[in-house]
Design an enzyme around this catalytic site. Sequence first.
Site, PDB file in Angstrom:
ATOM      1  CG  ASP A  30      -2.047   1.002   1.102  1.00  7.79           C
ATOM      2  OD1 ASP A  30      -3.203   0.574   0.988  1.00  7.79           O
ATOM      3  OD2 ASP A  30      -1.765   2.226   1.096  1.00  7.79           O
ATOM      4  CB  ILE A  31       0.810   4.258  -2.154  1.00  9.12           C
ATOM      5  CG1 ILE A  31       1.874   5.190  -2.681  1.00  9.12           C
ATOM      6  CG2 ILE A  31      -0.480   4.984  -1.857  1.00  9.12           C
ATOM      7  CD1 ILE A  31       1.539   5.793  -4.037  1.00  9.12           C
ATOM      8  CG  ASN A  87     -12.638  -0.617   3.527  1.00  3.67           C
ATOM      9  OD1 ASN A  87     -13.061  -0.950   4.624  1.00  3.67           O
ATOM     10  ND2 ASN A  87     -11.474  -0.010   3.375  1.00  3.67           N
ATOM     11  CD  GLU A  95      -8.608   6.173  -0.011  1.00  5.86           C
ATOM     12  OE1 GLU A  95      -7.675   6.029  -0.828  1.00  5.86           O
ATOM     13  OE2 GLU A  95      -8.433   6.497   1.168  1.00  5.86           O
ATOM     14  CB  VAL A  96      -9.142   1.644  -4.993  1.00 10.85           C
ATOM     15  CG1 VAL A  96      -8.869   1.008  -6.347  1.00 10.85           C
ATOM     16  CG2 VAL A  96      -8.105   2.718  -4.683  1.00 10.85           C
ATOM     17  CG  HIS A 100      -8.474  -3.207  -2.298  1.00  9.82           C
ATOM     18  ND1 HIS A 100      -9.428  -2.506  -2.996  1.00  9.82           N
ATOM     19  CD2 HIS A 100      -8.257  -2.495  -1.156  1.00  9.82           C
ATOM     20  CE1 HIS A 100      -9.758  -1.408  -2.324  1.00  9.82           C
ATOM     21  NE2 HIS A 100      -9.074  -1.387  -1.199  1.00  9.82           N
ATOM     22  CG  HIS A 102      -6.619  -2.780   3.167  1.00 12.99           C
ATOM     23  ND1 HIS A 102      -5.934  -1.602   2.928  1.00 12.99           N
ATOM     24  CD2 HIS A 102      -7.855  -2.593   2.639  1.00 12.99           C
ATOM     25  CE1 HIS A 102      -6.720  -0.756   2.281  1.00 12.99           C
ATOM     26  NE2 HIS A 102      -7.891  -1.329   2.093  1.00 12.99           N
TER      27      HIS A 102
HETATM   28  P1  AMP Z   1      -9.695   1.360   0.239  1.00 11.84           P
HETATM   29  O1  AMP Z   1      -9.957   2.598   1.040  1.00 11.84           O
HETATM   30  O2  AMP Z   1     -10.063   0.100   0.983  1.00 11.84           O
HETATM   31  O3  AMP Z   1     -10.316   1.444  -1.134  1.00 11.84           O
HETATM   32  O4  AMP Z   1      -8.117   1.267   0.062  1.00 11.84           O
HETATM   33  C1  AMP Z   1      -7.444   1.743  -1.055  1.00 11.84           C
HETATM   34  C2  AMP Z   1      -5.996   1.719  -0.719  1.00 11.84           C
HETATM   35  O5  AMP Z   1      -5.263   1.853  -1.910  1.00 11.84           O
HETATM   36  C3  AMP Z   1      -5.540   2.842   0.219  1.00 11.84           C
HETATM   37  O6  AMP Z   1      -5.011   2.277   1.425  1.00 11.84           O
HETATM   38  C4  AMP Z   1      -4.479   3.586  -0.611  1.00 11.84           C
HETATM   39  O7  AMP Z   1      -3.379   4.000   0.189  1.00 11.84           O
HETATM   40  C5  AMP Z   1      -4.070   2.532  -1.613  1.00 11.84           C
HETATM   41  N1  AMP Z   1      -3.529   3.044  -2.868  1.00 11.84           N
HETATM   42  C6  AMP Z   1      -4.056   3.986  -3.687  1.00 11.84           C
HETATM   43  N2  AMP Z   1      -3.291   4.176  -4.771  1.00 11.84           N
HETATM   44  C7  AMP Z   1      -2.253   3.310  -4.656  1.00 11.84           C
HETATM   45  C8  AMP Z   1      -1.107   3.017  -5.453  1.00 11.84           C
HETATM   46  N3  AMP Z   1      -0.863   3.652  -6.605  1.00 11.84           N
HETATM   47  N4  AMP Z   1      -0.238   2.060  -5.012  1.00 11.84           N
HETATM   48  C9  AMP Z   1      -0.460   1.412  -3.848  1.00 11.84           C
HETATM   49  N5  AMP Z   1      -1.533   1.654  -3.054  1.00 11.84           N
HETATM   50  C10 AMP Z   1      -2.409   2.588  -3.444  1.00 11.84           C
END
Ligand code: AMP
Length: 112
Positions: A30-31, A87, A95-96, A100, A102
């Site tokens: 994770d970034i 999530n 967010e994405v 996925h 974590h």
């Molecule tokens: P969620 O809130 O469960 O959708 O988590 C999305 C996660 O993706 C967050 O913890 C971000 O830090 C992570 N994230 C977003 N962009 C990137 C990226 N380019 N590389 C790695 N992690 C990312």
Amino acid sequence: MVDCVFCKIIRGEIPSSPVYQDDMVVAFPDIHPKARVHILIVPREHIASIADLNQERASLLIRLIDAANRLAREEGIAGSGYRLVTNVGPDSGQEVQHLHWHLLGGDRLGGL
Ligand code: AMP
């Protein structure tokens, strides 16, 4: 999915350092890590969240969990413990919009 950040990572259009990959699953750090170990485990196929999984995709779910458990062993947190979080939707803070898990560990994690 053209604009999906995780699809871009899977296609190699956004740099990342995969820690695991096979024909169905990719995992990368994770970034913005929330623990010493914070790895994202994602299917290659664009699926919005676990809300879109069903029995027909049971094998994918097992493959994702297998990858998480393997990574926990490789990261040395299998014994100390870890958390798998996924999530779904706005109230969860997703967010994405690409399924996925974590994988979090290596630190004492706060309560839910
Ligand atoms: P969620 O809130 O469960 O959708 O988590 C999305 C996660 O993706 C967050 O913890 C971000 O830090 C992570 N994230 C977003 N962009 C990137 C990226 N380019 N590389 C790695 N992690 C990312």
